[in-house]
Design an enzyme around this catalytic site. Structure first.
Site, PDB file in Angstrom:
ATOM      1  N   ARG A 174     -98.274  20.037 -25.483  1.00  0.00           N
ATOM      2  CA  ARG A 174     -96.854  19.709 -25.670  1.00  0.00           C
ATOM      3  C   ARG A 174     -96.616  18.204 -25.764  1.00  0.00           C
ATOM      4  O   ARG A 174     -95.590  17.689 -25.324  1.00  0.00           O
ATOM      5  CB  ARG A 174     -96.010  20.308 -24.538  1.00  0.00           C
ATOM      6  CG  ARG A 174     -96.114  21.814 -24.408  1.00  0.00           C
ATOM      7  CD  ARG A 174     -95.590  22.554 -25.637  1.00  0.00           C
ATOM      8  NE  ARG A 174     -95.760  23.992 -25.478  1.00  0.00           N
ATOM      9  CZ  ARG A 174     -96.816  24.686 -25.906  1.00  0.00           C
ATOM     10  NH1 ARG A 174     -97.787  24.058 -26.559  1.00  0.00           N
ATOM     11  NH2 ARG A 174     -96.901  25.978 -25.718  1.00  0.00           N
ATOM     12  N   SER A 224     -88.299  27.904 -23.408  1.00  0.00           N
ATOM     13  CA  SER A 224     -88.938  27.637 -22.121  1.00  0.00           C
ATOM     14  C   SER A 224     -88.536  26.266 -21.598  1.00  0.00           C
ATOM     15  O   SER A 224     -88.570  25.285 -22.330  1.00  0.00           O
ATOM     16  CB  SER A 224     -90.462  27.716 -22.258  1.00  0.00           C
ATOM     17  OG  SER A 224     -90.864  29.023 -22.594  1.00  0.00           O
ATOM     18  N   GLU A 294     -90.260  20.726 -20.189  1.00  0.00           N
ATOM     19  CA  GLU A 294     -90.667  20.402 -21.557  1.00  0.00           C
ATOM     20  C   GLU A 294     -89.452  20.202 -22.446  1.00  0.00           C
ATOM     21  O   GLU A 294     -89.594  19.852 -23.619  1.00  0.00           O
ATOM     22  CB  GLU A 294     -91.585  21.475 -22.134  1.00  0.00           C
ATOM     23  CG  GLU A 294     -90.974  22.833 -22.374  1.00  0.00           C
ATOM     24  CD  GLU A 294     -91.953  23.777 -23.080  1.00  0.00           C
ATOM     25  OE1 GLU A 294     -91.612  24.261 -24.161  1.00  0.00           O
ATOM     26  OE2 GLU A 294     -93.043  24.006 -22.542  1.00  0.00           O
TER      27      GLU A 294
END
Length: 301
Positions: A174, A224, A294
């Site tokens: 990520r 998420s 994130e």
């Protein structure tokens, strides 16, 4: 700021909106106003806008489809550049896919499947743009952008267009170099391979079915919230900490998927940030694991 606005209005930089609320432009439906919202309609307008903002040292933020992003309640100072028509392009040349930075990542996976190309199936449930996916090294189902990206064309804050190869982007989980050295992804080139159309379609359908069954897509959310820690799944940790259904104001840890925070109707960015901190604290106390968000938090605090 007035001088910047005047030059933007007089220049060829696209549509200009002042003090524009950003909540409608994000999947969380949260966010205060942008001082300036710019919507370039052509590639040249985008380049002209970035050069002008750079010349005046005016900060700018890029907005694609507004997923994976939390805009503060006070909004964003400076300019927000909303990518649109100019970068919503796609073309196929054999096993190579050329996609504009504003092109839907989900749509790209479907289009690639129709062309009989495999490698993008994992993108079928990632609700952002190609540019955002390159920026975040988006991934799912055991794959991510770093495995298929050949190169990306990036517009630097100076207005210069450069080509960054896969290795130049310093990919990790990520993460890409664009998170520390900003730029706008104008086009990405993906290396796919030919496969069986029926198998690709079946894989995409199974991922879609799973997503509809396990994710709270009927409510405003941003996908998420936390990265999966090494050796763990964030959702499992949050659920085992007993946090499903935990609420702060209008923000709630989804009872359906613990790594989703949903807007039940009137959530603010403050609600979401407070809930994120409560989740981090609870998981740390129970398991000794530090959860790292994130989602990208932007704007004035």
């Amino acid at each position: 700021m007035q001088q910047v606005i005047t030059e933007l209005l007089n220049g060829s930089c696209g549509e200009l909106r002042l003090n524009e609320p950003l909540a409608p432009y994000t999947t969380w439906k949260i966010g205060g106003p942008a001082d300036i919202l710019l919507i370039p309609r052509t590639r040249s307008q985008l380049i002209d806008a970035v050069k002008l903002l750079n010349r005046h040292e005016t900060p700018w933020t890029v907005l694609g489809r507004g997923s994976n992003m939390l805009v503060s309640d006070k909004g964003i100072r400076g300019a927000v550049i909303k990518l649109g028509d100019a970068l919503e392009t796609v073309r196929f040349e054999g096993e190579l896919v050329y996609a504009g930075g504003a092109y839907s990542f989900i749509k790209l996976s479907v289009m690639a499947g129709k062309e009989g190309l495999t490698g993008l199936e994992f993108a079928g449930g990632i609700p952002g743009t190609v540019g955002g996916a390159v920026y975040m090294n988006a991934g799912a189902h055991g794959s991510d952008v770093s495995r298929i990206l050949l190169r990306a064309e990036v517009l630097l804050p100076t207005g210069e267009l450069v080509t960054l190869n896969n290795e130049d982007l310093a990919y990790a989980y990520r993460h890409s170099i664009l998170q520390t050295k900003p730029g706008i992804v104008t086009e990405a080139v993906f290396q796919l391979r030919y496969g069986d159309r029926k198998e690709i379609a079946a894989t995409l359908a199974s991922y879609k079915d799973r997503r509809l069954r396990t994710q709270p897509l009927q409510l405003a959310c941003a996908g998420s919230v936390f990265r999966n820690p090494q050796g763990h799944f964030a959702a499992k940790l949050i659920e085992e900490a007993g946090l499903k259904g935990l609420r702060v104001g209008g923000a709630e840890v989804s009872p359906l998927h613990a790594n989703f925070i949903v807007n039940t109707g009137q959530a603010t960015a403050h609600d979401v940030l407070t809930l994120i901190e409560q989740v981090k604290t609870a998981v740390k106390e129970k398991f000794g694991v530090c959860l790292v968000p994130e989602v990208l938090v932007v704007g004035e605090r």
